[in-house]
Design a protein around this motif. Structure first.
Motif, PDB file in Angstrom:
ATOM      1  N   MET A   1      27.632  34.793 -50.092  1.00 40.08           N
ATOM      2  CA  MET A   1      27.088  34.530 -51.432  1.00 40.08           C
ATOM      3  C   MET A   1      26.586  33.084 -51.504  1.00 40.08           C
ATOM      4  O   MET A   1      27.288  32.181 -51.053  1.00 40.08           O
ATOM      5  N   PHE A   2      25.360  32.889 -52.016  1.00 41.41           N
ATOM      6  CA  PHE A   2      24.839  31.532 -52.169  1.00 41.41           C
ATOM      7  C   PHE A   2      24.491  31.326 -53.635  1.00 41.41           C
ATOM      8  O   PHE A   2      23.704  32.072 -54.214  1.00 41.41           O
ATOM      9  N   ASN A   3      25.116  30.307 -54.243  1.00 41.20           N
ATOM     10  CA  ASN A   3      24.947  30.073 -55.686  1.00 41.20           C
ATOM     11  C   ASN A   3      24.242  28.741 -55.914  1.00 41.20           C
ATOM     12  O   ASN A   3      24.571  27.742 -55.268  1.00 41.20           O
ATOM     13  N   ILE A   4      23.300  28.772 -56.854  1.00 47.49           N
ATOM     14  CA  ILE A   4      22.465  27.591 -57.111  1.00 47.49           C
ATOM     15  C   ILE A   4      22.558  27.225 -58.586  1.00 47.49           C
ATOM     16  O   ILE A   4      22.550  28.103 -59.449  1.00 47.49           O
ATOM     17  N   ILE A   5      22.637  25.921 -58.861  1.00 47.16           N
ATOM     18  CA  ILE A   5      22.433  25.440 -60.234  1.00 47.16           C
ATOM     19  C   ILE A   5      21.046  24.810 -60.281  1.00 47.16           C
ATOM     20  O   ILE A   5      20.752  23.891 -59.507  1.00 47.16           O
ATOM     21  N   LEU A   6      20.207  25.329 -61.165  1.00 47.44           N
ATOM     22  CA  LEU A   6      18.912  24.682 -61.409  1.00 47.44           C
ATOM     23  C   LEU A   6      19.117  23.799 -62.629  1.00 47.44           C
ATOM     24  O   LEU A   6      19.390  24.288 -63.735  1.00 47.44           O
ATOM     25  N   PHE A   7      19.032  22.483 -62.386  1.00 49.80           N
ATOM     26  CA  PHE A   7      19.478  21.502 -63.366  1.00 49.80           C
ATOM     27  C   PHE A   7      18.286  20.674 -63.842  1.00 49.80           C
ATOM     28  O   PHE A   7      17.345  20.437 -63.085  1.00 49.80           O
ATOM     29  N   GLY A   8      18.368  20.211 -65.095  1.00 47.55           N
ATOM     30  CA  GLY A   8      17.313  19.327 -65.588  1.00 47.55           C
ATOM     31  C   GLY A   8      17.269  19.364 -67.096  1.00 47.55           C
ATOM     32  O   GLY A   8      17.834  20.259 -67.732  1.00 47.55           O
ATOM     33  N   PRO A   9      16.567  18.406 -67.688  1.00 47.65           N
ATOM     34  CA  PRO A   9      16.495  18.328 -69.148  1.00 47.65           C
ATOM     35  C   PRO A   9      15.690  19.475 -69.750  1.00 47.65           C
ATOM     36  O   PRO A   9      14.993  20.200 -69.024  1.00 47.65           O
ATOM     37  N   PRO A  10      15.745  19.630 -71.075  1.00 46.20           N
ATOM     38  CA  PRO A  10      14.945  20.658 -71.744  1.00 46.20           C
ATOM     39  C   PRO A  10      13.466  20.480 -71.404  1.00 46.20           C
ATOM     40  O   PRO A  10      12.943  19.366 -71.493  1.00 46.20           O
ATOM     41  N   GLY A  11      12.808  21.567 -70.991  1.00 50.34           N
ATOM     42  CA  GLY A  11      11.382  21.494 -70.683  1.00 50.34           C
ATOM     43  C   GLY A  11      11.068  21.084 -69.260  1.00 50.34           C
ATOM     44  O   GLY A  11       9.897  20.938 -68.889  1.00 50.34           O
ATOM     45  N   SER A  12      12.090  20.905 -68.427  1.00 56.31           N
ATOM     46  CA  SER A  12      11.822  20.429 -67.058  1.00 56.31           C
ATOM     47  C   SER A  12      11.321  21.539 -66.145  1.00 56.31           C
ATOM     48  O   SER A  12      10.945  21.268 -65.002  1.00 56.31           O
ATOM     49  N   GLY A  13      11.345  22.803 -66.632  1.00 59.51           N
ATOM     50  CA  GLY A  13      10.804  23.898 -65.817  1.00 59.51           C
ATOM     51  C   GLY A  13      11.876  24.806 -65.229  1.00 59.51           C
ATOM     52  O   GLY A  13      11.580  25.599 -64.328  1.00 59.51           O
ATOM     53  N   LYS A  14      13.094  24.733 -65.750  1.00 57.18           N
ATOM     54  CA  LYS A  14      14.185  25.545 -65.185  1.00 57.18           C
ATOM     55  C   LYS A  14      13.875  27.046 -65.311  1.00 57.18           C
ATOM     56  O   LYS A  14      14.041  27.791 -64.357  1.00 57.18           O
ATOM     57  N   GLY A  15      13.455  27.464 -66.506  1.00 55.78           N
ATOM     58  CA  GLY A  15      13.178  28.888 -66.714  1.00 55.78           C
ATOM     59  C   GLY A  15      12.009  29.364 -65.862  1.00 55.78           C
ATOM     60  O   GLY A  15      12.067  30.419 -65.223  1.00 55.78           O
ATOM     61  N   THR A  16      10.947  28.553 -65.827  1.00 61.93           N
ATOM     62  CA  THR A  16       9.738  28.902 -65.053  1.00 61.93           C
ATOM     63  C   THR A  16      10.086  29.075 -63.575  1.00 61.93           C
ATOM     64  O   THR A  16       9.709  30.067 -62.938  1.00 61.93           O
ATOM     65  N   GLN A  17      10.806  28.103 -63.027  1.00 62.29           N
ATOM     66  CA  GLN A  17      11.125  28.161 -61.591  1.00 62.29           C
ATOM     67  C   GLN A  17      12.192  29.215 -61.300  1.00 62.29           C
ATOM     68  O   GLN A  17      12.189  29.812 -60.218  1.00 62.29           O
ATOM     69  N   SER A  18      13.091  29.464 -62.264  1.00 60.84           N
ATOM     70  CA  SER A  18      14.140  30.476 -62.043  1.00 60.84           C
ATOM     71  C   SER A  18      13.528  31.836 -61.759  1.00 60.84           C
ATOM     72  O   SER A  18      13.981  32.566 -60.878  1.00 60.84           O
ATOM     73  N   GLU A  19      12.498  32.186 -62.538  1.00 60.53           N
ATOM     74  CA  GLU A  19      11.875  33.505 -62.355  1.00 60.53           C
ATOM     75  C   GLU A  19      11.373  33.669 -60.921  1.00 60.53           C
ATOM     76  O   GLU A  19      11.504  34.730 -60.318  1.00 60.53           O
ATOM     77  N   LYS A  20      10.784  32.610 -60.392  1.00 56.19           N
ATOM     78  CA  LYS A  20      10.220  32.687 -59.040  1.00 56.19           C
ATOM     79  C   LYS A  20      11.332  32.688 -57.992  1.00 56.19           C
ATOM     80  O   LYS A  20      11.270  33.406 -56.995  1.00 56.19           O
ATOM     81  N   LEU A  21      12.367  31.897 -58.238  1.00 52.15           N
ATOM     82  CA  LEU A  21      13.447  31.785 -57.241  1.00 52.15           C
ATOM     83  C   LEU A  21      14.260  33.077 -57.137  1.00 52.15           C
ATOM     84  O   LEU A  21      14.629  33.495 -56.037  1.00 52.15           O
ATOM     85  N   ILE A  22      14.524  33.726 -58.292  1.00 47.91           N
ATOM     86  CA  ILE A  22      15.319  34.961 -58.197  1.00 47.91           C
ATOM     87  C   ILE A  22      14.523  36.043 -57.467  1.00 47.91           C
ATOM     88  O   ILE A  22      15.091  36.837 -56.726  1.00 47.91           O
ATOM     89  N   ALA A  23      13.195  36.032 -57.663  1.00 45.24           N
ATOM     90  CA  ALA A  23      12.369  37.013 -56.950  1.00 45.24           C
ATOM     91  C   ALA A  23      12.379  36.718 -55.448  1.00 45.24           C
ATOM     92  O   ALA A  23      12.464  37.626 -54.616  1.00 45.24           O
ATOM     93  N   ALA A  24      12.325  35.443 -55.089  1.00 50.76           N
ATOM     94  CA  ALA A  24      12.242  35.078 -53.671  1.00 50.76           C
ATOM     95  C   ALA A  24      13.575  35.275 -52.940  1.00 50.76           C
ATOM     96  O   ALA A  24      13.584  35.630 -51.758  1.00 50.76           O
ATOM     97  N   TYR A  25      14.687  35.033 -53.626  1.00 47.59           N
ATOM     98  CA  TYR A  25      15.984  35.027 -52.917  1.00 47.59           C
ATOM     99  C   TYR A  25      16.921  36.162 -53.346  1.00 47.59           C
ATOM    100  O   TYR A  25      18.047  36.250 -52.832  1.00 47.59           O
TER     101      TYR A  25
END
Ligand code: AP5
Length: 192
Positions: A1-25
């Motif tokens: 199991m590999f667990n990631i925290i995508l961290f950053g302030p509001p608006g830094s792109g966490k939601g945008t990048q999460s969609e792509k990362l979950i699809a890729a991994y």
């Protein structure tokens, strides 16, 4: 199991990048903001309590979000790994998450911290507020309150994980594809 925290302030792109990362991994996406907005949409008691706090740009109490994450972890026993987005946001949440993952004999593999200037964050969120319907995006004072809450209570989460050498800073400005490639490169180094 590999667990990631995508961290950053509001608006830094966490939601945008999460969609792509979950699809890729093939990871399970756990966003406490999305979970809270789903409670609001269903008008549950938890959602009604959370809405007024979120509309002020403040953090919902730790026990509420830790409870939601605990349930989500239990509900996904077959997950290959989890991508945490918008969680943990306080040191208490980080400690609680470590304990929950420990019970599952796993841990955080990496904390990817998106770096974006405050003025860019405000512009992105004001732009999104024109169409998103998110009440916490519609006025600049609430957006700035969210950023202040991040600076006061959440930025220390990076210090917490730094002591375990888990934090990697990634430039969060540029095209979505460039940032995605930088995130993938950091994940690939650690997954292999
Ligand atoms: P949450 O839903 O987590 O929101 P947030 O952290 O404020 O983050 P956002 O969703 O606004 O931004 P993001 O970093 O995901 O960026 P996005 O990809 O969307 O939390 C909301 C509230 O819930 C909190 O204020 C709190 O009250 C409560 N809450 C949630 N979790 C909690 C917790 N753990 N503890 C306590 N309370 C909690 O992008 C933003 C915009 O920028 C979009 O329009 C996007 O299209 C654009 N964009 C993305 N990437 C780029 C790019 N590279 N260039 C230009 N624009 C870009």
């Amino acid at each position: 199991m590999f667990n990631i925290i995508l961290f950053g302030p509001p608006g830094s792109g966490k939601g945008t990048q999460s969609e792509k990362l979950i699809a890729a991994y093939g990871l399970k996406h756990l966003s406490t903001g999305d979970l809270l907005r789903s409670e609001i949409a269903r008008q549950t008691p938890l959602g009604l309590e959370a809405k007024s706090i979120m509309d002020r740009g403040q953090l919902v109490p730790d026990e509420v979000v830790v409870g939601m994450i605990s349930s989500a972890l239990e509900a996904n026993p077959q997950a290959k790994g989890f991508l945490f987005d918008g969680f943990p946001r306080t040191v208490a949440q980080s400690e609680a998450l470590d304990k929950l993952l420990n019970l599952k004999n796993t841990s955080i593999g990496v904390v990817l911290a998106l770096q974006v200037t405050e003025e860019e964050l405000v512009q992105r969120l004001l732009n999104r507020g024109l169409t998103s319907g998110r009440s916490d995006d519609t006025n600049e004072s609430v957006i700035r309150a969210r950023i202040k809450e991040y600076q006061d209570k959440t930025s220390v989460v990076a210090d917490y994980y730094s002591q375990f050498d888990k934090v990697v800073n990634v430039k969060g400005e540029g095209s979505v594809e460039e940032i995605f490639a930088a995130l993938c490169s950091e994940i690939d180094k650690r997954m292999s």
